[in-house]
Write a protein that holds these residues in place. Structure first.
Motif, PDB file in Angstrom:
ATOM      1  N   VAL A  54       0.713  -1.179  -0.211  1.00 29.32           N
ATOM      2  CA  VAL A  54       0.307   0.313   0.443  1.00 29.32           C
ATOM      3  C   VAL A  54       1.154   1.283  -0.201  1.00 29.32           C
ATOM      4  N   ILE A  55       0.924   2.271  -0.968  1.00 30.78           N
ATOM      5  CA  ILE A  55       2.162   3.070  -1.007  1.00 30.78           C
ATOM      6  C   ILE A  55       1.077   3.710  -1.233  1.00 30.78           C
ATOM      7  N   GLY A  56       1.521   4.527   0.034  1.00 31.80           N
ATOM      8  CA  GLY A  56       1.249   6.532   0.423  1.00 31.80           C
ATOM      9  C   GLY A  56      -0.020   5.848   1.799  1.00 31.80           C
ATOM     10  N   GLY A  57       0.624   6.766   3.189  1.00 28.90           N
ATOM     11  CA  GLY A  57       0.123   6.640   4.401  1.00 28.90           C
ATOM     12  C   GLY A  57      -1.298   7.453   4.310  1.00 28.90           C
ATOM     13  N   VAL A  77       2.836  -0.988   3.678  1.00 26.64           N
ATOM     14  CA  VAL A  77       2.621   0.657   3.276  1.00 26.64           C
ATOM     15  C   VAL A  77       3.445   1.098   3.350  1.00 26.64           C
ATOM     16  N   TYR A  78       4.127   1.925   2.757  1.00 23.89           N
ATOM     17  CA  TYR A  78       5.266   2.799   2.396  1.00 23.89           C
ATOM     18  C   TYR A  78       4.520   4.647   2.603  1.00 23.89           C
ATOM     19  N   ILE A  83       2.440   9.792   8.434  1.00 23.53           N
ATOM     20  CA  ILE A  83       0.690   9.440   8.388  1.00 23.53           C
ATOM     21  C   ILE A  83       0.151  11.017   8.380  1.00 23.53           C
ATOM     22  N   GLY A  84      -1.079  10.055   6.938  1.00 27.57           N
ATOM     23  CA  GLY A  84      -2.423  11.448   7.148  1.00 27.57           C
ATOM     24  C   GLY A  84      -2.505  12.082   5.686  1.00 27.57           C
ATOM     25  N   VAL A 331      -1.518  -1.370  -4.123  1.00 25.33           N
ATOM     26  CA  VAL A 331      -2.304  -0.541  -4.241  1.00 25.33           C
ATOM     27  C   VAL A 331      -1.571   1.241  -4.326  1.00 25.33           C
ATOM     28  N   PHE A 332      -1.446   1.982  -5.551  1.00 25.30           N
ATOM     29  CA  PHE A 332      -1.140   3.187  -4.789  1.00 25.30           C
ATOM     30  C   PHE A 332      -2.552   4.061  -4.362  1.00 25.30           C
TER      31      PHE A 332
END
Length: 564
Positions: A54-57, A77-78, A83-84, A331-332
């Motif tokens: 999962v690319i993007g937090g 998660v990358y 985060i946010g 997932v991007f």
């Protein structure tokens, strides 16, 4: 009314269901999907524990990861920054920690019903946001061309403002079937929604917001168009949106996205952070007590630097540490322009038409600057006029929109001195935070010559220009005329059965993939689309009593315009 220029036709039927930002392009009830006791679906036990990148937090990435974890998959998660994503809440150095500034999303409409599911899930509170002339705003000052008007309701403004309000109502009703569409959305009447919207998409795909106004007899007056652009509806002036597609604006007004806003007490970034730490009560494969945080040892992995397809239709991810991992699905959720610039990407990741759509994505610039103050001095009454000392302010000066945010009369407070978009935002870009503050204080001093704002400031300003943020390069997507086809490709990318096998497995999600970019609800909805796509990729399925967005896709797919 909650706006300077209110939306057309305010409904009072209390029996009508709440409106939701589920349409009109894809009228799927995400809130019902989330609330159903059967859950979002399941995958075969043989796939439990499989890793999914999962690319993007940001909000979309964290929700996708959270729901995939509940199904028994292992999200990896990358996150390049924090985060946010654009749910970014910051404090002020040396000030009370309760003083915060929302650098990104700060106001959320009740029609964001899927978003509200997660707000409730993690136990956050909301309260009315002080938009222009909203019930939460004691007073508003509209300052145009050097002339200021003080108002507590729209009826306190000169007649020309009410004329503009009536013109906007007439423009929507006559040109875009507002009442009919609003009623269909409230009743979740999918056939009627699709009937109205398909005609409007064909009619208005090439039309700008400004052109839509100009074509209306109600807005023949340039003065009325100018006032409307500078004062707008809901959150303030909308002239920076004038070049954008009118379809973008219609989505906002139909779904009441710009009405009755609420802010999250303590800051919006708490939502993804709490989901990161949350231990679901219903979870498959993983033991109770598992959270995204525990699966990652407390921190997400760093920035992604390379994305490629490798043998077996796998997605191979390289991060900033040089670590290389290969996944069957990914997932991007980041800004799509990152795939064109910051991340070294294999052309085989997407079909060429999807690359074109990402390249054509149009982002809006946006800047904010906040200062902490000793108390909400604006609530003091002027001895001569009996009015509030200072008000929420809309102006054609550099500041454009000034918001006053307090947590009680005896507590320190915060002023958003300026919130600007597009060209107005670019004017601030070369200036330091203190330089920006000085220009803003000068503008406000011209509107409130007897108010010494500076004497109340108790800390340094904090600011953001989203176009200058390296992992964002803009605040949010806003389609230009002719971009509908591009947006459809991106939004529907989660439906991959028709794609060649070597183009499947990487799913797009996030704000700029949605039909309602700039609203957190769109990030939530596209995350849920991607979750369905990953589940389907792993041979899973939804419960028959709770079909997912992919299950009903053929019934409610967005209008498809011809390419030739």
């Amino acid at each position: 009314m909650t706006s300077t220029v209110p939306n057309a036709v305010q409904h009072t039927d209390t029996a009508a269901p709440p409106i939701t930002m589920f349409g009109p392009d894809f009228p799927y009830a995400y809130d019902d999907f989330l609330a159903h006791p059967a859950g979002l679906g399941q995958i075969p036990a043989t796939e439990h524990g499989q890793e999914v990148a999962v690319i993007g937090g940001g909000l979309s990435g964290i929700i996708a990861a959270y729901e995939l974890m509940k199904m028994g998959l292992k999200p990896v998660v990358y996150e390049a920054d924090r985060i946010g994503g654009r749910l970014r809440t910051v404090g002020f150095d040396g000030c009370d920690p309760s003083l915060t500034a929302e650098m990104g999303a700060m106001r959320f409409p009740p029609s964001s019903t899927a978003l509200q599911h997660y707000i409730d899930l993690v136990g956050l509170e909301t309260r009315p946001f002080p938009n222009p002339l909203s019930p939460a705003t004691p007073s508003t000052v509209v300052d145009l061309k050097g002339e200021s008007h003080y108002a507590e309701t729209i009826d306190d403004l000169p007649q020309v403002y009410r004329d503009v309000a009536e013109a906007w109502n007439a423009c929507l009703e006559e040109g875009a079937d507002f009442s009919d569409m609003n009623r269909a959305l409230r009743e979740r009447d999918v056939p009627r929604i699709r009937e109205i919207w398909s005609q409007l998409v064909e009619r208005f795909d090439n039309q700008t917001f400004y052109g839509f106004l100009c074509d209306s007899d109600a807005f023949k007056s340039f003065r009325h168009r100018e006032i409307f652009g500078q004062v707008g509806f809901g959150t303030g002036g909308w002239d920076t949106d004038f070049p954008n597609s009118i379809l973008e604006i219609l989505r906002v007004v139909y779904t009441e996205a710009d009405d009755h806003h609420r802010g999250i007490v303590g800051g919006s970034q708490q939502l993804p952070l709490r989901l990161w730490d949350r231990e679901p009560r219903k979870i498959v494969h993983w033991p109770l007590g598992t959270s995204l945080s525990s699966l990652h040892g407390g921190e997400p992995r760093g920035a992604v630097t390379r994305l490629t397809r490798t043998a077996g239709n796998r997605i191979t991810v390289t991060d900033a540490t040089g670590d290389i991992r290969t996944f069957r699905a990914a997932v991007f959720t980041g800004q799509s322009w990152l795939l064109l610039s910051k991340i070294d990407c294999d052309d085989a990741l997407f079909p060429i038409d999807h690359w074109t759509a990402m390249e054509r994505t149009h982002y809006m610039e946006s800047s904010k600057l906040f200062v902490p103050v000793d108390r909400p001095f604006w609530l003091d009454k002027d001895e001569t006029t009996g009015r509030d000392t200072m008000s929420m302010t809309l102006t054609d000066r550099m500041t454009r929109g000034t918001y006053l945010l307090d947590d009680g009369p005896d507590r320190p407070a915060v002023i958003c001195l300026s919130y600007t978009w597009c060209d107005d935002s670019l004017k601030w870009l070369p200036l330091s935070p203190k330089e920006r503050m000085e220009v803003m204080l000068k503008s406000l001093g011209e509107i409130y010559p007897n108010v010494d704002v500076r004497s109340h400031i108790i800390g340094n300003p904090v600011t953001v220009s989203w176009e200058n943020e390296p992992w964002f390069m803009g605040a949010f997507k806003a389609n230009l005329p002719g971009h509908y086809r591009y947006q459809r490709r991106l939004f529907t990318h989660f439906m991959q059965d028709a794609l060649p096998a070597d183009k499947r497995g990487l799913f797009l999600a996030g704000d700029d993939i949605s039909w309602t970019a700039g609203w957190a609800e769109g990030a939530v909805q596209t995350a849920l689309n991607a979750v369905w796509g990953v589940m389907h990729q792993f041979g899973g399925a939804t419960d028959a009593t709770n079909p997912g967005p992919g299950d009903v896709f053929d019934e409610i797919a967005p209008v498809e315009l011809p390419e030739d």
